[in-house]
Design a protein around this motif. Structure first.
Motif, PDB file in Angstrom:
ATOM      1  N   SER A   1       0.811  -1.238   0.000  1.00  0.00           N
ATOM      2  CA  SER A   1       0.000   0.000   0.000  1.00  0.00           C
ATOM      3  C   SER A   1       0.834   1.273   0.000  1.00  0.00           C
ATOM      4  O   SER A   1       0.473   2.252   0.656  1.00  0.00           O
ATOM      5  N   ASP A   2       1.948   1.264  -0.754  1.00  0.00           N
ATOM      6  CA  ASP A   2       2.774   2.474  -0.796  1.00  0.00           C
ATOM      7  C   ASP A   2       2.501   3.319  -2.044  1.00  0.00           C
ATOM      8  O   ASP A   2       3.171   4.312  -2.297  1.00  0.00           O
ATOM      9  N   GLY A   3       1.484   2.905  -2.830  1.00  0.00           N
ATOM     10  CA  GLY A   3       1.135   3.688  -4.013  1.00  0.00           C
ATOM     11  C   GLY A   3       1.880   3.284  -5.274  1.00  0.00           C
ATOM     12  O   GLY A   3       1.747   3.932  -6.317  1.00  0.00           O
ATOM     13  N   TYR A   4       2.668   2.206  -5.181  1.00  0.00           N
ATOM     14  CA  TYR A   4       3.403   1.702  -6.349  1.00  0.00           C
ATOM     15  C   TYR A   4       3.358   0.180  -6.369  1.00  0.00           C
ATOM     16  O   TYR A   4       3.296  -0.450  -5.313  1.00  0.00           O
ATOM     17  N   ILE A   5       3.410  -0.387  -7.576  1.00  0.00           N
ATOM     18  CA  ILE A   5       3.630  -1.830  -7.699  1.00  0.00           C
ATOM     19  C   ILE A   5       5.115  -1.993  -8.032  1.00  0.00           C
ATOM     20  O   ILE A   5       5.577  -1.578  -9.097  1.00  0.00           O
ATOM     21  N   SER A   6       5.845  -2.535  -7.074  1.00  0.00           N
ATOM     22  CA  SER A   6       7.307  -2.643  -7.212  1.00  0.00           C
ATOM     23  C   SER A   6       7.676  -3.905  -7.987  1.00  0.00           C
ATOM     24  O   SER A   6       6.858  -4.799  -8.207  1.00  0.00           O
TER      25      SER A   6
ATOM     26  N   VAL B   1       7.317  -6.666 -18.516  1.00  0.00           N
ATOM     27  CA  VAL B   1       6.160  -5.894 -18.043  1.00  0.00           C
ATOM     28  C   VAL B   1       6.563  -4.450 -17.776  1.00  0.00           C
ATOM     29  O   VAL B   1       5.873  -3.502 -18.168  1.00  0.00           O
ATOM     30  N   LEU B   2       7.689  -4.259 -17.102  1.00  0.00           N
ATOM     31  CA  LEU B   2       8.157  -2.903 -16.807  1.00  0.00           C
ATOM     32  C   LEU B   2       8.412  -2.130 -18.096  1.00  0.00           C
ATOM     33  O   LEU B   2       8.061  -0.954 -18.213  1.00  0.00           O
ATOM     34  N   LYS B   3       9.015  -2.812 -19.064  1.00  0.00           N
ATOM     35  CA  LYS B   3       9.313  -2.155 -20.342  1.00  0.00           C
ATOM     36  C   LYS B   3       8.022  -1.654 -20.993  1.00  0.00           C
ATOM     37  O   LYS B   3       7.972  -0.580 -21.580  1.00  0.00           O
ATOM     38  N   LYS B   4       6.966  -2.444 -20.862  1.00  0.00           N
ATOM     39  CA  LYS B   4       5.701  -2.110 -21.515  1.00  0.00           C
ATOM     40  C   LYS B   4       4.865  -1.109 -20.710  1.00  0.00           C
ATOM     41  O   LYS B   4       4.188  -0.262 -21.270  1.00  0.00           O
ATOM     42  N   MET B   5       4.907  -1.210 -19.384  1.00  0.00           N
ATOM     43  CA  MET B   5       3.952  -0.470 -18.551  1.00  0.00           C
ATOM     44  C   MET B   5       4.549   0.703 -17.772  1.00  0.00           C
ATOM     45  O   MET B   5       3.807   1.573 -17.312  1.00  0.00           O
ATOM     46  N   ASP B   6       5.864   0.722 -17.593  1.00  0.00           N
ATOM     47  CA  ASP B   6       6.492   1.769 -16.767  1.00  0.00           C
ATOM     48  C   ASP B   6       6.745   3.021 -17.611  1.00  0.00           C
ATOM     49  O   ASP B   6       7.848   3.270 -18.085  1.00  0.00           O
ATOM     50  N   HIS B   7       5.701   3.819 -17.765  1.00  0.00           N
ATOM     51  CA  HIS B   7       5.774   4.975 -18.675  1.00  0.00           C
ATOM     52  C   HIS B   7       6.744   6.051 -18.215  1.00  0.00           C
ATOM     53  O   HIS B   7       7.329   6.759 -19.033  1.00  0.00           O
ATOM     54  N   ASP B   8       6.923   6.211 -16.903  1.00  0.00           N
ATOM     55  CA  ASP B   8       7.832   7.275 -16.432  1.00  0.00           C
ATOM     56  C   ASP B   8       9.226   6.740 -16.080  1.00  0.00           C
ATOM     57  O   ASP B   8      10.055   7.461 -15.530  1.00  0.00           O
ATOM     58  N   HIS B   9       9.473   5.461 -16.383  1.00  0.00           N
ATOM     59  CA  HIS B   9      10.823   4.855 -16.286  1.00  0.00           C
ATOM     60  C   HIS B   9      11.460   5.004 -14.900  1.00  0.00           C
ATOM     61  O   HIS B   9      12.641   5.346 -14.789  1.00  0.00           O
ATOM     62  N   ASP B  10      10.667   4.733 -13.846  1.00  0.00           N
ATOM     63  CA  ASP B  10      11.269   4.764 -12.507  1.00  0.00           C
ATOM     64  C   ASP B  10      11.353   3.357 -11.899  1.00  0.00           C
ATOM     65  O   ASP B  10      11.522   3.195 -10.684  1.00  0.00           O
ATOM     66  N   ASN B  11      11.233   2.338 -12.757  1.00  0.00           N
ATOM     67  CA  ASN B  11      11.386   0.938 -12.339  1.00  0.00           C
ATOM     68  C   ASN B  11      10.329   0.455 -11.343  1.00  0.00           C
ATOM     69  O   ASN B  11      10.577  -0.436 -10.533  1.00  0.00           O
ATOM     70  N   ARG B  12       9.158   1.054 -11.415  1.00  0.00           N
ATOM     71  CA  ARG B  12       8.003   0.602 -10.629  1.00  0.00           C
ATOM     72  C   ARG B  12       6.776   1.175 -11.324  1.00  0.00           C
ATOM     73  O   ARG B  12       6.888   2.072 -12.171  1.00  0.00           O
ATOM     74  N   LEU B  13       5.615   0.644 -10.994  1.00  0.00           N
ATOM     75  CA  LEU B  13       4.390   1.117 -11.639  1.00  0.00           C
ATOM     76  C   LEU B  13       3.591   1.991 -10.678  1.00  0.00           C
ATOM     77  O   LEU B  13       3.230   1.568  -9.580  1.00  0.00           O
ATOM     78  N   SER B  14       3.337   3.206 -11.102  1.00  0.00           N
ATOM     79  CA  SER B  14       2.414   4.082 -10.364  1.00  0.00           C
ATOM     80  C   SER B  14       1.001   3.815 -10.872  1.00  0.00           C
ATOM     81  O   SER B  14       0.805   3.131 -11.876  1.00  0.00           O
ATOM     82  N   MET B  15       0.023   4.385 -10.192  1.00  0.00           N
ATOM     83  CA  MET B  15      -1.365   4.277 -10.666  1.00  0.00           C
ATOM     84  C   MET B  15      -1.485   4.860 -12.073  1.00  0.00           C
ATOM     85  O   MET B  15      -2.188   4.319 -12.931  1.00  0.00           O
ATOM     86  N   ASP B  16      -0.765   5.945 -12.314  1.00  0.00           N
ATOM     87  CA  ASP B  16      -0.807   6.595 -13.630  1.00  0.00           C
ATOM     88  C   ASP B  16      -0.250   5.665 -14.723  1.00  0.00           C
ATOM     89  O   ASP B  16      -0.846   5.521 -15.792  1.00  0.00           O
ATOM     90  N   ASP B  17       0.885   5.022 -14.431  1.00  0.00           N
ATOM     91  CA  ASP B  17       1.447   4.033 -15.366  1.00  0.00           C
ATOM     92  C   ASP B  17       0.431   2.941 -15.669  1.00  0.00           C
ATOM     93  O   ASP B  17       0.234   2.544 -16.823  1.00  0.00           O
ATOM     94  N   PHE B  18      -0.170   2.445 -14.609  1.00  0.00           N
ATOM     95  CA  PHE B  18      -1.091   1.307 -14.728  1.00  0.00           C
ATOM     96  C   PHE B  18      -2.324   1.704 -15.550  1.00  0.00           C
ATOM     97  O   PHE B  18      -2.744   0.984 -16.458  1.00  0.00           O
ATOM     98  N   MET B  19      -2.865   2.881 -15.249  1.00  0.00           N
ATOM     99  CA  MET B  19      -4.057   3.369 -15.963  1.00  0.00           C
ATOM    100  C   MET B  19      -3.741   3.553 -17.453  1.00  0.00           C
ATOM    101  O   MET B  19      -4.504   3.097 -18.313  1.00  0.00           O
ATOM    102  N   LYS B  20      -2.625   4.203 -17.757  1.00  0.00           N
ATOM    103  CA  LYS B  20      -2.245   4.420 -19.164  1.00  0.00           C
ATOM    104  C   LYS B  20      -2.092   3.091 -19.896  1.00  0.00           C
ATOM    105  O   LYS B  20      -2.534   2.942 -21.038  1.00  0.00           O
ATOM    106  N   SER B  21      -1.441   2.142 -19.249  1.00  0.00           N
ATOM    107  CA  SER B  21      -1.167   0.845 -19.880  1.00  0.00           C
ATOM    108  C   SER B  21      -2.454   0.092 -20.177  1.00  0.00           C
ATOM    109  O   SER B  21      -2.621  -0.478 -21.261  1.00  0.00           O
TER     110      SER B  21
END
Length: 207
Positions: free
Chosen positions: A108-113, A145-165
């Motif tokens: 629950s830290d706001g990211y999928i690591s 998965v990170l290559k495809k979904m990590d839009h801001d390239h910080d090596n984790r998925l934010s809600m924004d990354d996930f929504m865009k993907s």
């Protein structure tokens, strides 16, 4: 509680995608599950997920419970039961994205690591593979998965990354394991709910 608000005209806005009659039926089920109490525990809820929606994965069922349990008191209130089912059964794409993200964000830290992706994928895939050491293969999938979904390239998925993907490719909604009901079980439950032909104690295994 929801009971006292049922008579208000704002029921649809307050209780998502259910009609007043459907909310009443869901509360009847809730009362059966809790023996008239106001606290639905994790085990009863898992029985519902298993027997009504054919979910079998213990880790994911536990995560679904946590996604419903907004105040994190380890019980589902009437409100959490109805609002959780509203998203689970009839959620908009945005609601379902937020819900799935919640399920996969294990701490629950706001990211999928990376680690959370690895754990979820390992949990989903180990049962299906005969490889001696599936970990390497799973790590490769995490990188893809990170290559495809990590839009801001910080090596984790934010809600924004996930929504865009997911908006680009809706199959990615349950990328890390099934946490929404299969269409067949969802439609049956909703048809029964709409018609009033509901099984009051939906935690019991069907004979």
């Amino acid at each position: 509680s929801i009971d006292s608000r049922l008579s208000s005209s704002g029921i649809n806005a307050e209780y998502g995608h259910f009609s007043k009659e459907e909310v009443e039926r869901l509360l009847t089920m809730y009362n059966a599950l809790t023996a008239g109490g106001n606290r639905l525990d994790r085990n009863k809820f898992r029985d519902v997920l298993h027997n009504t929606f054919d979910m079998t994965d213990d880790i994911l069922m536990d995560r679904v419970f946590r996604a419903f349990d907004k105040d994190m008191d380890s019980f589902l209130s009437q409100d959490e039961w109805v609002l959780g089912l509203s998203v689970f059964l009839r959620g908009t794409l945005e609601e379902r994205v937020a819900y799935c993200f919640d399920v996969y964000d294990m701490n629950s830290d706001g990211y999928i690591s990376r680690e959370e992706m690895f754990q979820m994928l390992k949990n989903s895939m180990v049962k299906q593979t005969t490889e001696e050491d599936p970990d390497e293969g799973i790590k490769d999938i995490v990188e893809l998965v990170l290559k495809k979904m990590d839009h801001d390239h910080d090596n984790r998925l934010s809600m924004d990354d996930f929504m865009k993907s997911v908006k680009e490719e809706d199959l990615l909604l349950e990328a890390f394991g099934p946490c929404l009901p299969d269409t067949k079980f969802r439609e049956k439950f909703l048809a029964d709910l709409e018609s009033g032909n509901v099984d009051i104690d939906i935690s019991q295994a069907k004979s």
